[in-house]
Design a protein around this motif. Structure first.
Motif, PDB file in Angstrom:
ATOM      1  N   THR A 128       0.855  -1.180   0.000  1.00  0.00           N
ATOM      2  CA  THR A 128       0.000   0.000   0.000  1.00  0.00           C
ATOM      3  C   THR A 128       0.894   1.234   0.000  1.00  0.00           C
ATOM      4  OG1 THR A 128      -1.925   1.041   1.044  1.00  0.00           O
ATOM      5  CG2 THR A 128      -0.226   0.156   2.525  1.00  0.00           C
ATOM      6  N   SER A 129       0.322   2.363  -0.380  1.00  0.00           N
ATOM      7  CA  SER A 129       1.102   3.576  -0.539  1.00  0.00           C
ATOM      8  C   SER A 129       0.331   4.796  -0.070  1.00  0.00           C
ATOM      9  CB  SER A 129       1.455   3.749  -2.025  1.00  0.00           C
ATOM     10  OG  SER A 129       2.073   4.992  -2.264  1.00  0.00           O
ATOM     11  N   SER A 130       1.058   5.789   0.438  1.00  0.00           N
ATOM     12  CA  SER A 130       0.455   7.093   0.705  1.00  0.00           C
ATOM     13  C   SER A 130       0.117   7.736  -0.645  1.00  0.00           C
ATOM     14  CB  SER A 130       1.423   7.983   1.499  1.00  0.00           C
ATOM     15  OG  SER A 130       2.608   8.205   0.754  1.00  0.00           O
TER      16      SER A 130
ATOM     17  N   LYS B  86       5.433   8.467  -1.131  1.00  0.00           N
ATOM     18  CA  LYS B  86       6.614   8.527  -0.277  1.00  0.00           C
ATOM     19  C   LYS B  86       6.610   7.419   0.776  1.00  0.00           C
ATOM     20  CE  LYS B  86       9.376  11.549   2.603  1.00  0.00           C
ATOM     21  NZ  LYS B  86       9.558  12.879   3.182  1.00  0.00           N
ATOM     22  N   ARG B  87       5.446   7.147   1.355  1.00  0.00           N
ATOM     23  CA  ARG B  87       5.338   6.116   2.399  1.00  0.00           C
ATOM     24  C   ARG B  87       4.724   4.852   1.815  1.00  0.00           C
ATOM     25  NH1 ARG B  87       6.734   7.168   7.392  1.00  0.00           N
ATOM     26  NH2 ARG B  87       7.108   9.313   7.968  1.00  0.00           N
TER      27      ARG B  87
ATOM     28  N   ASP C 186      -0.001   7.255   7.505  1.00  0.00           N
ATOM     29  CA  ASP C 186       0.208   7.055   8.941  1.00  0.00           C
ATOM     30  C   ASP C 186      -0.778   6.052   9.523  1.00  0.00           C
ATOM     31  OD1 ASP C 186      -1.841   8.971   8.498  1.00  0.00           O
ATOM     32  OD2 ASP C 186      -1.603   9.771  10.521  1.00  0.00           O
ATOM     33  N   LYS C 187      -1.977   5.955   8.982  1.00  0.00           N
ATOM     34  CA  LYS C 187      -2.978   4.996   9.461  1.00  0.00           C
ATOM     35  C   LYS C 187      -2.981   3.791   8.530  1.00  0.00           C
ATOM     36  CE  LYS C 187      -6.037   8.465  11.457  1.00  0.00           C
ATOM     37  NZ  LYS C 187      -7.371   9.090  11.355  1.00  0.00           N
TER      38      LYS C 187
ATOM     39  N   SER D 180      -2.842   0.353  12.825  1.00  0.00           N
ATOM     40  CA  SER D 180      -1.737   1.145  13.348  1.00  0.00           C
ATOM     41  C   SER D 180      -2.024   2.599  13.016  1.00  0.00           C
ATOM     42  CB  SER D 180      -0.416   0.728  12.690  1.00  0.00           C
ATOM     43  OG  SER D 180       0.621   1.620  13.056  1.00  0.00           O
ATOM     44  N   SER D 181      -1.718   3.485  13.927  1.00  0.00           N
ATOM     45  CA  SER D 181      -1.898   4.921  13.666  1.00  0.00           C
ATOM     46  C   SER D 181      -0.567   5.674  13.759  1.00  0.00           C
ATOM     47  CB  SER D 181      -2.917   5.522  14.637  1.00  0.00           C
ATOM     48  OG  SER D 181      -2.485   5.331  15.963  1.00  0.00           O
ATOM     49  N   ASP D 182       0.539   4.899  13.712  1.00  0.00           N
ATOM     50  CA  ASP D 182       1.865   5.524  13.806  1.00  0.00           C
ATOM     51  C   ASP D 182       2.816   4.987  12.731  1.00  0.00           C
ATOM     52  OD1 ASP D 182       2.335   2.971  14.781  1.00  0.00           O
ATOM     53  OD2 ASP D 182       2.928   3.627  16.787  1.00  0.00           O
ATOM     54  N   TYR D 183       2.314   4.922  11.518  1.00  0.00           N
ATOM     55  CA  TYR D 183       3.105   4.489  10.369  1.00  0.00           C
ATOM     56  C   TYR D 183       3.578   3.041  10.483  1.00  0.00           C
ATOM     57  CZ  TYR D 183       3.256   9.508   9.355  1.00  0.00           C
ATOM     58  OH  TYR D 183       2.920  10.818   9.105  1.00  0.00           O
TER      59      TYR D 183
END
Length: 158
Positions: free
Chosen positions: A20-22, A26-27, A89-90, A107-110
């Motif tokens: 999955t991706s932001s 980037k994430r 982040d989520k 998760s809510s912290d990456y």
């Protein structure tokens, strides 16, 4: 000129199950499976029984490097699918169990820490999850179970 794909190779004996991706790319978060100890060859293209339970790896640099976080209290979930909100982040992931039934983890912290959803919705239900999706805000999730049903969740926003 034409765009070119950049190939990211997993570690020896490993393969990537889901990613999955932001929204800006980037994430990234990816599920990596590795060959089970004592099995011949690698895990790529094999049935899950020939693989160790997966690890969730995250990247904050467009996939150049990956790190693993804590997957929570339940040891060695068989991570199967993963999704993220637009910021990355989520995260939410579905983990299967070999003996039937599975869990949804968030998760809510990456992806550093994970919490299993012990919702009353699943009590007494041996649901086996196949896939999961997130809204861009991460406040709404949708998952498909092995029976072909869609489950939705609107998270509380604190």
């Amino acid at each position: 000129g034409a765009e070119k794909w950049s190939k990211k190779t997993p570690g020896e004996g490993a393969w990537y199950q889901a990613i999955t991706s932001s929204s800006n790319g980037k994430r990234l978060a990816v599920i990596e499976w590795k060959a089970s100890e004592g099995s011949s060859g690698d895990c790529h293209g094999s049935s899950p029984e020939f693989c160790t339970n997966g690890t969730i790896l995250t990247s904050s640099d467009y996939g150049e490097t990956f790190t693993s976080g804590s997957q929570g209290a339940w040891t060695a979930p068989e991570w199967y699918d993963i999704t993220s909100n637009s910021e990355g982040d989520k995260l939410a992931a579905v983990a299967r169990r070999n003996f039937g039934g599975s869990n949804i983890w968030t998760s809510s912290d990456y992806g550093v820490t994970w919490t299993r959803d012990d919702s009353d919705s699943f009590q007494g239900n041996m649901t086996t999850w196949r896939s999961i999706a997130s809204s861009s805000s991460g406040d709404r999730l949708a998952a498909v179970d092995e029976g072909g049903y869609i489950w939705t969740l609107a998270r509380r926003v604190d």
